[in-house]
Design a protein around this motif. Structure first.
Motif, PDB file in Angstrom:
ATOM      1  N   ILE A   7      -4.895  -2.185  -3.415  1.00 10.35           N
ATOM      2  CA  ILE A   7      -3.911  -2.289  -4.495  1.00 10.35           C
ATOM      3  C   ILE A   7      -2.639  -1.591  -4.029  1.00 10.35           C
ATOM      4  CG2 ILE A   7      -3.374  -1.768  -6.897  1.00 10.35           C
ATOM      5  CD1 ILE A   7      -6.359  -1.764  -7.478  1.00 10.35           C
ATOM      6  N   GLY A   8      -1.617  -2.398  -3.768  1.00  5.03           N
ATOM      7  CA  GLY A   8      -0.356  -1.875  -3.263  1.00  5.03           C
ATOM      8  C   GLY A   8      -0.013  -2.467  -1.916  1.00  5.03           C
ATOM      9  N   ASP A  31      -0.612  -6.794  -5.572  1.00  6.75           N
ATOM     10  CA  ASP A  31       0.581  -5.994  -5.874  1.00  6.75           C
ATOM     11  C   ASP A  31       1.339  -6.641  -7.021  1.00  6.75           C
ATOM     12  OD1 ASP A  31       2.404  -3.779  -4.082  1.00  6.75           O
ATOM     13  OD2 ASP A  31       3.470  -4.945  -5.584  1.00  6.75           O
ATOM     14  N   GLU A  32       1.944  -5.803  -7.865  1.00  6.46           N
ATOM     15  CA  GLU A  32       2.652  -6.311  -9.028  1.00  6.46           C
ATOM     16  C   GLU A  32       4.070  -6.775  -8.705  1.00  6.46           C
ATOM     17  OE1 GLU A  32       2.909  -3.252 -11.929  1.00  6.46           O
ATOM     18  OE2 GLU A  32       4.030  -1.868 -10.651  1.00  6.46           O
ATOM     19  N   PRO A  78      -0.081  -7.636 -11.767  1.00  3.52           N
ATOM     20  CA  PRO A  78      -0.444  -6.239 -12.044  1.00  3.52           C
ATOM     21  C   PRO A  78      -1.948  -6.087 -12.266  1.00  3.52           C
ATOM     22  CG  PRO A  78       0.571  -7.238 -13.976  1.00  3.52           C
ATOM     23  CD  PRO A  78       0.667  -8.249 -12.872  1.00  3.52           C
ATOM     24  N   LEU A 105      -6.485   2.514  -2.892  1.00  2.60           N
ATOM     25  CA  LEU A 105      -5.338   2.639  -3.785  1.00  2.60           C
ATOM     26  C   LEU A 105      -4.133   3.110  -2.969  1.00  2.60           C
ATOM     27  CD1 LEU A 105      -6.985   4.384  -6.884  1.00  2.60           C
ATOM     28  CD2 LEU A 105      -6.661   1.928  -6.447  1.00  2.60           C
ATOM     29  N   THR A 107      -0.819   2.858  -4.236  1.00  2.05           N
ATOM     30  CA  THR A 107       0.070   2.510  -5.357  1.00  2.05           C
ATOM     31  C   THR A 107       1.451   3.146  -5.282  1.00  2.05           C
ATOM     32  OG1 THR A 107      -1.141   4.223  -6.568  1.00  2.05           O
ATOM     33  CG2 THR A 107      -1.730   1.946  -7.007  1.00  2.05           C
ATOM     34  N   LEU A 288       2.038   7.867  -8.073  1.00  3.84           N
ATOM     35  CA  LEU A 288       1.506   6.969  -9.107  1.00  3.84           C
ATOM     36  C   LEU A 288      -0.017   6.994  -9.025  1.00  3.84           C
ATOM     37  CD1 LEU A 288       3.771   3.779  -9.180  1.00  3.84           C
ATOM     38  CD2 LEU A 288       3.200   5.264 -11.094  1.00  3.84           C
ATOM     39  N   THR A 289      -0.637   7.700  -9.945  1.00  3.35           N
ATOM     40  CA  THR A 289      -2.061   7.996  -9.809  1.00  3.35           C
ATOM     41  C   THR A 289      -2.925   7.475 -10.956  1.00  3.35           C
ATOM     42  OG1 THR A 289      -1.721  10.126 -10.918  1.00  3.35           O
ATOM     43  CG2 THR A 289      -1.548  10.093  -8.506  1.00  3.35           C
ATOM     44  N   LEU A 291      -4.450   4.683 -11.698  1.00  2.00           N
ATOM     45  CA  LEU A 291      -5.699   3.986 -11.350  1.00  2.00           C
ATOM     46  C   LEU A 291      -6.733   4.938 -10.759  1.00  2.00           C
ATOM     47  CD1 LEU A 291      -4.408   0.594  -9.881  1.00  2.00           C
ATOM     48  CD2 LEU A 291      -5.481   1.002 -12.098  1.00  2.00           C
ATOM     49  N   ILE A 329       0.700   8.024  -3.083  1.00  2.00           N
ATOM     50  CA  ILE A 329      -0.256   8.487  -4.085  1.00  2.00           C
ATOM     51  C   ILE A 329      -0.871   9.818  -3.642  1.00  2.00           C
ATOM     52  CG2 ILE A 329      -2.199   7.219  -3.090  1.00  2.00           C
ATOM     53  CD1 ILE A 329      -3.296   6.798  -5.875  1.00  2.00           C
TER      54      ILE A 329
END
Length: 407
Positions: A7-8, A31-32, A78, A105, A107, A288-289, A291, A329
């Motif tokens: 993710i990311g 990724d968003e 997302p 992760l 992120t 950004l934590t 998740l 992260i």
């Protein structure tokens, strides 16, 4: 089910994906954002050897290599939630649900807002937003701007805006209040600014910064700091002035500046106005934590790393089985460190997936992270090495406690 889901799609995620794919694993990145690269996309600066670090080019190379290795991408999607069911990680998105045994992760980080009177006017934005507009989308945020907040991030982006032909009137401090206390203290700000003084084109500024290493010189430096500021890249860095108001009729038209004392307090009657058509607010970055929190990771507040970070070891493994972290992260650092962390995470994932004879590569990659960190051109936090030591001490304590628990 994918062997690995990341993710990311920033520098950490991309380098981890390439590493995993090189070891024969099936990799999916979610990724968003619209395109891969993360915060790497906005970076542009000159290296000490005269070459240019261009984030767009670097991310394009990583993305192309990922595709060539067979990595799958799902962009502009997302992640809504993650959970662990038995030995599998379940990743929920609006489009579909995905499953994997190994989840990374990567992120990244987000910007911390700093409240300033008038900051809801059109034309006020975060300094990162101005960077993306300029370096990624090639759109000027305006013709003349003021940057509120003097730190490593804002100093680097001010240079990038200047390179794009944008008039940066000044970098200055926010007004002192309970929320801006650290960012509004001239002494604290000077301390952080010394860590980017090597980027200044002026030999005088670079030489002068060397005399600011002891407390007495720092105190004298702030006391006698020029009211008009010291120029870097022909941009005034004003540590004795603060923005007390952003004004305009329907959009930004200017800011009100006031002179401040060495404690950050406004001197009455010193107000002046600077006309501009956009304002950037720089409050710094934090990991950004969210998740990782949902996944059940323990956290520690380590200011040297930018805030709360999930507990993890040097192999980028968390305390939760099958869950890994890499990039910002784990603490706010540059893209090159993130890339090195991604490689380590990818090797750890491959090793834990059953790929043989990787221990030497894992150890070498950990050393590469340390070397990259030590030689980083830009350090967002001057005591990041101390922060990493604190984190590893917490990891050792956690593992020691876990071993004492009854089975």
């Amino acid at each position: 089910m994918n062997d690995v889901i990341i993710i990311g799609a920033g520098p950490a995620g991309l380098s981890a994906a390439i590493t995993c794919a090189n070891k024969g694993l099936d990799v999916l990145i979610i990724d968003e954002y619209l395109k891969p690269g993360g915060r790497l996309l906005g970076q542009l600066y000159e290296e000490p050897d005269g070459t240019w670090w261009n984030g767009i080019h670097e991310s394009a190379k990583l993305y192309e290599e990922s595709l060539n290795k067979g990595v799958q991408f799902l962009m502009n999607i997302p992640v809504n939630n993650i959970e662990r069911i038995q030995e599998d990680w379940v990743i929920y998105t609006e489009d579909a649900t995905f499953y994997t045994r190994h989840l990374l992760l990567a992120t990244g980080a987000a910007e911390s807002p700093v409240p300033v009177t008038g900051w809801t006017l059109p034309g006020v934005m975060s300094v990162g937003a101005a960077q993306v507009m300029t370096n990624v989308h090639r759109v000027k945020p305006g013709e003349k701007g003021v940057i509120i907040g003097v730190n490593v991030l804002s100093a680097a982006i001010a240079m990038e805006l200047k390179l794009a032909g944008i008039d940066v009137a000044c970098l200055t401090l926010p007004k002192n209040n309970q929320l801006t206390e650290e960012a509004a203290q001239p002494r604290n700000v000077m301390e952080s600014l010394l860590h980017v003084s090597h980027m200044a084109p002026s030999p005088l500024v670079r030489m002068g910064s060397k005399f600011m290493k002891n407390k007495l010189m720092k105190k004298l430096g702030i006391t006698f700091y020029p009211k008009k500021g010291v120029k870097m890249w022909d941009i005034p860095i004003q540590l004795r002035k603060a923005v007390i108001n952003i004004y305009g009729n329907g959009q930004v038209e200017g800011v009100t500046l006031a002179t401040i004392d060495t404690n950050g307090e406004v001197l009455k009657g010193s107000e002046e106005h600077i006309a501009c058509d956009f304002v950037c607010i720089a409050g710094g970055l934090y990991p950004l934590t969210e998740l990782a929190a949902v996944a059940g990771c323990p956290f520690y507040l380590i200011e040297e790393l930018g805030g709360y970070v999930p507990l993890h070891n040097t192999r980028m493994e968390t305390t939760v089985s099958g869950l890994y972290v890499a990039g910002n992260i784990t603490g706010i650092e540059g893209a090159k460190v993130a890339v090195a962390q991604g490689v380590t995470a990818g090797l750890s994932i491959a090793k834990n997936s059953g790929v043989k004879d990787l221990e030497y590569e894992v150890k070498q990659s950990i050393q590469s992270i340390e070397s990259t960190r030590k030689n980083a051109y830009i350090q967002f936090h001057p005591d990041v090495a101390k922060g990493k030591r604190i984190l590893q001490e917490q990891w050792e304590e956690y593992k020691a406690s876990a071993e004492k628990l009854p089975l």
